[in-house]
Design a protein around this motif. Structure first.
Motif, mmCIF file in Angstrom:
data_model
loop_
_atom_site.group_PDB
_atom_site.id
_atom_site.type_symbol
_atom_site.label_atom_id
_atom_site.label_comp_id
_atom_site.label_asym_id
_atom_site.label_seq_id
_atom_site.Cartn_x
_atom_site.Cartn_y
_atom_site.Cartn_z
ATOM 1 N N ASP A 79 106.644 37.023 10.515
ATOM 2 C CA ASP A 79 105.607 38.125 10.274
ATOM 3 C C ASP A 79 105.713 39.391 10.185
ATOM 4 N N LEU A 80 106.691 39.936 10.311
ATOM 5 C CA LEU A 80 107.056 41.228 9.526
ATOM 6 C C LEU A 80 106.820 42.591 9.161
ATOM 7 N N THR A 81 105.514 42.638 9.216
ATOM 8 C CA THR A 81 105.470 43.848 8.366
ATOM 9 C C THR A 81 105.652 45.475 8.687
ATOM 10 N N ASP A 82 105.642 45.616 7.738
ATOM 11 C CA ASP A 82 105.951 47.168 7.553
ATOM 12 C C ASP A 82 106.012 48.138 8.370
ATOM 13 N N GLY A 83 106.825 48.581 9.369
ATOM 14 C CA GLY A 83 107.338 48.769 10.778
ATOM 15 C C GLY A 83 106.445 48.704 11.783
ATOM 16 N N ASP A 84 106.701 47.036 11.636
ATOM 17 C CA ASP A 84 106.697 45.775 12.953
ATOM 18 C C ASP A 84 108.009 45.637 13.399
ATOM 19 N N LYS A 85 107.235 45.652 15.204
ATOM 20 C CA LYS A 85 108.656 45.631 16.355
ATOM 21 C C LYS A 85 109.028 44.464 16.855
ATOM 22 N N LEU A 86 109.447 43.607 16.744
ATOM 23 C CA LEU A 86 109.684 42.554 17.891
ATOM 24 C C LEU A 86 110.715 42.322 18.662
ATOM 25 N N LYS A 87 110.718 41.936 20.019
ATOM 26 C CA LYS A 87 111.785 41.895 20.903
ATOM 27 C C LYS A 87 111.469 40.467 21.525
ATOM 28 N N LEU A 88 112.883 39.919 21.855
ATOM 29 C CA LEU A 88 112.813 38.253 22.899
ATOM 30 C C LEU A 88 113.961 39.248 23.846
ATOM 31 N N ASP A 89 113.785 38.315 24.699
ATOM 32 C CA ASP A 89 114.740 38.544 25.894
ATOM 33 C C ASP A 89 115.627 38.106 25.540
ATOM 34 N N LEU A 90 117.463 38.392 25.672
ATOM 35 C CA LEU A 90 118.551 37.617 26.004
ATOM 36 C C LEU A 90 119.031 37.320 26.781
ATOM 37 N N GLU A 91 119.008 35.982 26.913
ATOM 38 C CA GLU A 91 120.058 35.763 27.943
ATOM 39 C C GLU A 91 121.787 36.151 27.902
ATOM 40 N N LYS A 92 122.047 36.297 29.168
ATOM 41 C CA LYS A 92 123.255 36.450 29.656
ATOM 42 C C LYS A 92 124.530 35.177 28.378
ATOM 43 N N LEU A 93 125.805 35.538 27.255
ATOM 44 C CA LEU A 93 126.456 34.582 27.202
ATOM 45 C C LEU A 93 127.331 34.840 27.094
ATOM 46 N N ASP A 94 127.920 34.025 27.941
ATOM 47 C CA ASP A 94 129.611 33.994 28.215
ATOM 48 C C ASP A 94 130.400 32.981 26.258
ATOM 49 N N LEU A 95 131.201 34.093 26.310
ATOM 50 C CA LEU A 95 131.403 34.800 24.385
ATOM 51 C C LEU A 95 132.574 34.463 24.939
ATOM 52 N N SER A 96 133.729 34.374 26.032
ATOM 53 C CA SER A 96 134.751 34.421 26.800
ATOM 54 C C SER A 96 135.461 33.727 25.463
ATOM 55 N N TYR A 97 136.706 33.825 24.596
ATOM 56 C CA TYR A 97 137.430 33.094 23.709
ATOM 57 C C TYR A 97 136.699 32.001 22.873
ATOM 58 N N ARG A 98 135.783 32.912 22.040
ATOM 59 C CA ARG A 98 135.064 31.691 20.774
ATOM 60 C C ARG A 98 135.178 32.464 19.585
ATOM 61 N N GLU A 99 134.938 33.731 19.837
ATOM 62 C CA GLU A 99 135.609 34.799 18.587
ATOM 63 C C GLU A 99 134.082 34.521 17.793
ATOM 64 N N ALA A 100 133.723 34.650 18.414
ATOM 65 C CA ALA A 100 131.615 34.575 17.248
ATOM 66 C C ALA A 100 131.299 35.785 17.626
ATOM 67 N N ASN A 101 130.562 35.060 16.216
ATOM 68 C CA ASN A 101 129.783 36.352 15.556
ATOM 69 C C ASN A 101 127.935 35.989 15.195
ATOM 70 N N LEU A 102 127.204 36.943 15.013
ATOM 71 C CA LEU A 102 125.833 36.396 14.831
ATOM 72 C C LEU A 102 125.531 36.491 13.807
ATOM 73 N N GLU A 103 124.938 35.439 12.820
ATOM 74 C CA GLU A 103 124.634 35.038 11.905
ATOM 75 C C GLU A 103 122.986 35.172 12.231
ATOM 76 N N VAL A 104 122.768 36.493 10.787
ATOM 77 C CA VAL A 104 121.295 36.108 10.901
ATOM 78 C C VAL A 104 120.704 35.632 9.719
ATOM 79 N N ILE A 105 119.949 35.197 9.669
ATOM 80 C CA ILE A 105 118.832 34.562 8.362
ATOM 81 C C ILE A 105 117.973 34.891 8.258
ATOM 82 N N PHE A 106 117.339 35.261 7.317
ATOM 83 C CA PHE A 106 115.916 35.989 6.728
ATOM 84 C C PHE A 106 115.399 36.031 4.933
#
Length: 174
Positions: A79-106
């Motif tokens: 529920d993000l309307t015009d001008g809304d901004k939401l923030k979540l903390d992100l833990e340290k991720l070990d992505l070494s040798y995973r060749e990962a992507n960030l998938e964004v669904i909206f």
């Protein structure tokens, strides 16, 4: 036989006051910059979603995927309307040798769900991710996804993408 001349001890001139002040000031600046760099690099990461468009975002989901599929929990923003901004903390991720992507669904209200695979993550990541949606002049939406691992860039993390979202046609232009 050759004569060797021995030089008398030469006394060093004492350092003048301006030189001492300059050296101490330089050392202080270097110490301060080092402390700031350490603090910034050790700060916790986060992910931010900012809706700058005139449309309502029903939800945004983000997670990391590799060749085998999703391997992190889904981060959900709702529920993000015009001008809304939401923030979540992100833990340290070990992505070494995973060749990962960030998938964004909206999903915008009244339109189909769409998704984007963004970036390249192949190292430890404890940085900041920003996802923003902005209206364009031709009734489309500009999606920007930027990830930063910190002040010192890593060649193994690359994510600074822009996509044009055509909501009427239901697809994301590259």
């Amino acid at each position: 036989m050759k004569k060797v001349k021995v030089k008398k001890d030469q006394k060093k001139e004492p350092m003048n006051k301006k030189t001492k002040i300059l050296i101490y000031a330089l050392a202080g600046v270097i110490a301060l910059l080092s402390i700031m760099l350490i603090l910034l690099e050790s700060s916790s990461g986060y992910i931010t979603v900012h809706n700058k468009s005139s449309r309502k975002l029903e939800y945004v989901k983000a997670y990391f995927v590799d060749m085998e599929g999703q391997f992190t929990e889904t981060m959900l923003f709702e529920d993000l309307t015009d001008g809304d901004k939401l923030k979540l903390d992100l833990e340290k991720l070990d992505l070494s040798y995973r060749e990962a992507n960030l998938e964004v669904i909206f999903k915008f209200e009244g339109y189909d769900e769409l998704f984007v695979d963004a970036g390249y993550f192949n190292d430890e990541f404890k940085g900041k991710i920003t996802i923003s949606f902005t209206d364009t002049e031709d009734e489309k939406v500009l999606l920007k996804i930027k990830a930063s691992g910190g002040i010192l860039p890593s060649p193994n993390i690359s994510c600074n993408e822009e996509h044009i979202v055509n909501l009427e046609e239901g697809y994301v232009e590259e």
